[in-house]
Design an enzyme around this catalytic site. Sequence first.
Site, PDB file in Angstrom:
ATOM      1  N   PHE A 160       0.859  -1.187   0.000  1.00 47.20           N
ATOM      2  CA  PHE A 160       0.000   0.000   0.000  1.00 47.20           C
ATOM      3  C   PHE A 160       0.891   1.232   0.000  1.00 47.20           C
ATOM      4  O   PHE A 160       1.757   1.381   0.865  1.00 47.20           O
ATOM      5  CB  PHE A 160      -0.946   0.036   1.204  1.00 47.20           C
ATOM      6  N   ASP A 245       9.331   2.536   1.550  1.00 53.79           N
ATOM      7  CA  ASP A 245       8.176   3.287   2.050  1.00 53.79           C
ATOM      8  C   ASP A 245       8.085   3.004   3.549  1.00 53.79           C
ATOM      9  O   ASP A 245       7.639   1.946   3.973  1.00 53.79           O
ATOM     10  CB  ASP A 245       6.914   2.816   1.315  1.00 53.79           C
ATOM     11  N   LYS A 274       2.826  10.310   8.494  1.00 60.44           N
ATOM     12  CA  LYS A 274       2.106   9.921   9.717  1.00 60.44           C
ATOM     13  C   LYS A 274       2.507  10.710  10.957  1.00 60.44           C
ATOM     14  O   LYS A 274       2.134  11.854  11.084  1.00 60.44           O
ATOM     15  CB  LYS A 274       2.277   8.417   9.947  1.00 60.44           C
TER      16      LYS A 274
HETATM   17  C1  LIG Z   1       2.984   2.303   3.843  1.00 56.06           C
HETATM   18  C2  LIG Z   1       2.095   3.446   3.515  1.00 56.06           C
HETATM   19  N1  LIG Z   1       2.414   4.264   2.513  1.00 56.06           N
HETATM   20  C3  LIG Z   1       1.667   5.317   2.192  1.00 56.06           C
HETATM   21  C4  LIG Z   1       0.500   5.591   2.878  1.00 56.06           C
HETATM   22  C5  LIG Z   1      -0.343   6.774   2.489  1.00 56.06           C
HETATM   23  O1  LIG Z   1      -0.182   7.788   3.410  1.00 56.06           O
HETATM   24  P1  LIG Z   1      -1.215   9.023   3.427  1.00 56.06           P
HETATM   25  O2  LIG Z   1      -2.535   8.464   3.801  1.00 56.06           O
HETATM   26  O3  LIG Z   1      -0.630   9.968   4.427  1.00 56.06           O
HETATM   27  O4  LIG Z   1      -1.222   9.586   2.054  1.00 56.06           O
HETATM   28  C6  LIG Z   1       0.115   4.768   3.939  1.00 56.06           C
HETATM   29  C7  LIG Z   1      -1.122   5.039   4.688  1.00 56.06           C
HETATM   30  O5  LIG Z   1      -1.606   4.254   5.459  1.00 56.06           O
HETATM   31  C8  LIG Z   1       0.933   3.666   4.275  1.00 56.06           C
HETATM   32  O6  LIG Z   1       0.619   2.833   5.267  1.00 56.06           O
END
Ligand SMILES: Cc1ncc(COP(=O)(O)O)c(C=O)c1O
Length: 420
Positions: A160, A245, A274
């Site tokens: 994700f 990520d 986050k």
């Molecule tokens: C691993 C990862 N990358 C990216 C995101 C996306 O982040 P945002 O919701 O701040 O755009 C998330 C959100 O849960 C995530 O868990």
Amino acid sequence: MRCCWKSLQTLESERKFRRVAKNNKYYVEMAQRYLFQNYGGQLPMAVARGKGCYLWDVEGKRYLDWIGGRGTANLGHANPRIVSAIKKQASRLLHVTNDLFIPSQIELAKLLVEKTFADRVFFCNSGAEANETAVKLARKFSKDQGRPERFEVITAKGSFHGRTLAMIAATGQEKVQKGFEPMPSGFRYVPFDDLEATAKAVDEKTCALFVEPIQGEGGVYVPSNGYLKGLRKICDENKILLIFDEVQVGLSRTGELMAHEQEGVTPDIATLAKSLAGGVSIGAVLAREEVAQSMGPGTHGCTFGGNPLATAVGIAAFRRLSSPSFLKRVRTAGEYFQKKLNELKKCHSTITEIRGRGMIWAIDFSRPVRSIVERCLREGLLLNATCEKTLRFLPPLVIEKSQINEGISILNRVLKEEIQ
Ligand SMILES: Cc1ncc(COP(=O)(O)O)c(C=O)c1O
């Protein structure tokens, strides 16, 4: 005419708003009336305030929060350091353009560089935006290296990476892409934790491998030892970039400041968001010098990125999150959490697997978990299901032993009642 009718409607609903008791039910109904209905599986609870690991709803009921703002509340709700940093900065300056130099932005970048592999930092507002920037950077770097044919990024199935168009294309889950096709091109997927498949997938078009060191939203999948090192090796052999990520698992969630540190591997780019600013919107892209050079003047930007408020609060949050004593605390709490989850598993045959590290955990069940989540809510424990049969736990990292016991005991009681 429509305008008149709308203002009459608005007046009427404002009158109603004043008359009606503003309880959970009221807000659920108002949300159904006024908001996009894009969030599936919302819990019928309207939040009024928070403190540490607890949230209170608008009716005054208290809940132990094991969703933790999906990883934004690492320092707990209404953390005094964060509150004080927000107040202080809000009374000075909230926002200015990046046409000027912003001292707190530079200070936060310095802290991140001192504590991680990175040489330079770019700030934006969210995880998706940070990831999007990372992919742009990888493409641009390839072009600058004289290899314009290399633009594809290989990601993992079950990953994700966010909800922008490019990031749903990067995300290796069809359900996230469904209905928004055609997907932007430039992404290919391989099974997570499969080095052989990854090595095979790299070709003359590949510019980067892009993975979560532990898959979070996908259901908390921790790869085998050696996976991250193996990815580094594939990148080095093919002269392509490694992007991690760390949006969910970075910032001490796993007991290491960055989850990739577990294997002593360094990426070329990593993304954070986050809890980096204690709950204020922020995203960050961290990169090695040579790679960061590719984002030269005029190539990229962000109006709100790195603004005085987010970065001043970020300094307060990051100092705490990266302190050795805090990390030690997370590791100790994480070990205790794991022990309690294992004890729970012994008592309930419906639990089929426990996965995680530090303070990110998931339990798989042999049955759907929605009714468990709903019962726990009634009992005062907030839980999140990542899939039909998986519960995921992301409690604030400031959690106390007694609060771990409290949550486990609610879960245990609910699981017992569910079977009866
Ligand atoms: C691993 C990862 N990358 C990216 C995101 C996306 O982040 P945002 O919701 O701040 O755009 C998330 C959100 O849960 C995530 O868990």
